[in-house]
Design a protein around this motif. Sequence first.
Motif, PDB file in Angstrom:
ATOM      1  N   PHE A  92      -2.390  -0.179 -14.820  1.00 14.05           N
ATOM      2  CA  PHE A  92      -1.383   0.847 -14.354  1.00 14.05           C
ATOM      3  C   PHE A  92      -1.550   1.445 -12.630  1.00 14.05           C
ATOM      4  CE2 PHE A  92      -2.991   1.422 -18.492  1.00 14.05           C
ATOM      5  CZ  PHE A  92      -1.817   1.198 -19.262  1.00 14.05           C
ATOM      6  N   PRO A  93      -1.692   0.353 -11.724  1.00 16.98           N
ATOM      7  CA  PRO A  93      -1.662   0.627 -10.529  1.00 16.98           C
ATOM      8  C   PRO A  93      -0.648   1.178  -9.811  1.00 16.98           C
ATOM      9  CG  PRO A  93      -1.361  -1.647 -10.568  1.00 16.98           C
ATOM     10  CD  PRO A  93      -1.388  -1.057 -11.897  1.00 16.98           C
ATOM     11  N   ILE A  94      -1.011   1.833  -8.563  1.00 17.70           N
ATOM     12  CA  ILE A  94       0.414   2.335  -7.834  1.00 17.70           C
ATOM     13  C   ILE A  94       1.346   1.213  -7.494  1.00 17.70           C
ATOM     14  CG2 ILE A  94      -0.920   1.797  -5.547  1.00 17.70           C
ATOM     15  CD1 ILE A  94       0.465   4.016  -4.245  1.00 17.70           C
ATOM     16  N   GLY A 105      -2.702   4.632   3.772  1.00 14.76           N
ATOM     17  CA  GLY A 105      -2.666   3.678   2.600  1.00 14.76           C
ATOM     18  C   GLY A 105      -2.802   3.997   1.291  1.00 14.76           C
ATOM     19  N   ALA A 106      -2.812   5.604   1.262  1.00 17.14           N
ATOM     20  CA  ALA A 106      -2.898   6.146  -0.238  1.00 17.14           C
ATOM     21  C   ALA A 106      -1.517   6.464  -0.706  1.00 17.14           C
ATOM     22  CB  ALA A 106      -3.610   7.311  -0.042  1.00 17.14           C
ATOM     23  N   PHE A 234     -13.742  -4.733  -1.513  1.00 19.16           N
ATOM     24  CA  PHE A 234     -12.299  -5.362  -1.597  1.00 19.16           C
ATOM     25  C   PHE A 234     -11.911  -5.750  -2.827  1.00 19.16           C
ATOM     26  CE2 PHE A 234     -10.278  -9.412  -1.328  1.00 19.16           C
ATOM     27  CZ  PHE A 234      -9.237  -9.101  -0.854  1.00 19.16           C
ATOM     28  N   HIS A 235     -12.831  -6.411  -3.545  1.00 18.46           N
ATOM     29  CA  HIS A 235     -12.445  -7.011  -4.814  1.00 18.46           C
ATOM     30  C   HIS A 235     -11.857  -5.749  -5.828  1.00 18.46           C
ATOM     31  CE1 HIS A 235     -14.833 -10.907  -5.080  1.00 18.46           C
ATOM     32  NE2 HIS A 235     -13.828 -10.954  -4.133  1.00 18.46           N
ATOM     33  N   PHE A 241      -5.264  -2.405  -6.531  1.00 18.49           N
ATOM     34  CA  PHE A 241      -4.152  -2.227  -5.631  1.00 18.49           C
ATOM     35  C   PHE A 241      -4.138  -1.252  -4.877  1.00 18.49           C
ATOM     36  CE2 PHE A 241       0.571  -3.121  -5.100  1.00 18.49           C
ATOM     37  CZ  PHE A 241       0.465  -4.480  -4.520  1.00 18.49           C
ATOM     38  N   ASN A 242      -5.374  -0.738  -4.234  1.00 16.00           N
ATOM     39  CA  ASN A 242      -5.656   0.243  -3.620  1.00 16.00           C
ATOM     40  C   ASN A 242      -5.865   0.015  -2.337  1.00 16.00           C
ATOM     41  OD1 ASN A 242      -6.960   2.576  -2.370  1.00 16.00           O
ATOM     42  ND2 ASN A 242      -8.345   3.078  -4.007  1.00 16.00           N
ATOM     43  N   ALA A 243      -4.725   0.547  -1.177  1.00 16.23           N
ATOM     44  CA  ALA A 243      -4.906   0.050   0.143  1.00 16.23           C
ATOM     45  C   ALA A 243      -5.439   1.083   1.104  1.00 16.23           C
ATOM     46  CB  ALA A 243      -3.388  -0.053   0.621  1.00 16.23           C
TER      47      ALA A 243
END
Length: 352
Positions: A92-94, A105-106, A234-235, A241-243
């Motif tokens: 359930f990512p952004i 990036g949020a 990073f992983h 999907f967190n930028a």
Amino acid sequence: MATAILPRRCFTVPRRLWLRGLSTSAPRPSPPRVHDMPSRPAKLIYDYLTPTHSHLLDVTLADLLPSLHTSSSPAVSSPPAALPQGHHLVYFPIQEAPSRLVPDGADPDHSPGAPYERRMWAGGEVVFRRGAAAAAALRLDGRACLCKERIAEVDVRGAEGDERVFVHVKRSYGLGHEDRDESEGEGWLIEERRTLVFMRNSGLEEISGTPRLIKSPSNATFSVSLTPSAIHLFHFSALTFNAHAIHLDRRYAQQTDGHRSLLVHGPLTLALMLRVLGAHVGGGQEGAGAFISRFSYRNLAPLYVDEAMRICLRGPRESPGSNGQTWDVWIEGEKGGLAVKGSAVVEDVSKV
């Protein structure tokens, strides 16, 4: 989780400044724009419980906690494996285009907007529904699942001009892709609160001297140490999907947000705490013989990449008003100060 334009030099965010954002002072009246945030429509985020994301998170956590990992988890198992507690964090990512994200990036849907543009993950709570039916429902066999997300509450704390806006995001997780009323408690298998704190761009100041370390609550009965690298961060960013730039861009974290290095994600520390506690109470095998029904935590100080951290447990003790036992869970930073403080209710599987 913040954006602030500062002189191009590095300095440590003092822990008393970090803690100031978690003040328990009385709430202040909210500006109209902030006050209206809970009226924003709920978001429905659709996903499928395929085994890949859970397996990749398991690989990442096992690399950080090799002493708690007994064998490689196959990406596909027969019968399908149950979703480990805490692995909902990588589903359930952004689902926004990069052009819609705020400059750091949020997620823009969590932001109160200018002038509150610096953010931190302040803590939260996860409640896992008890019972064999719930455990059977969360199987990694590709079944459809839904996350319903909304802004549950917003409050403003602190003196005028130095306010902290606390945004409490509620997430409810259940089977299927059909929306349902949040009062239908039986329809949700996991309920989570995420608390974000937002500050003004001008709220970060350089304070010289050694940051004050917060003493740990007690001596641990069990602990494990680890050191997250930039690759681990990073992983986890890729899986979720967190930028957010403070986890990915060292120069941004130092020169724009004033941190000494990349910050470890709040959700990553939550996943690590759940893994350590689950393995310990399960006799070395996560989820065996024990069930974490509730986990609450507060982030008190930042944790940085390439710096050792220690996850500590103390317990159990009887939990008033429940059938379980309470465990204290906390994380100490590289110099031993308290960075995360948590508490969990653990129940015997045979009584769940």
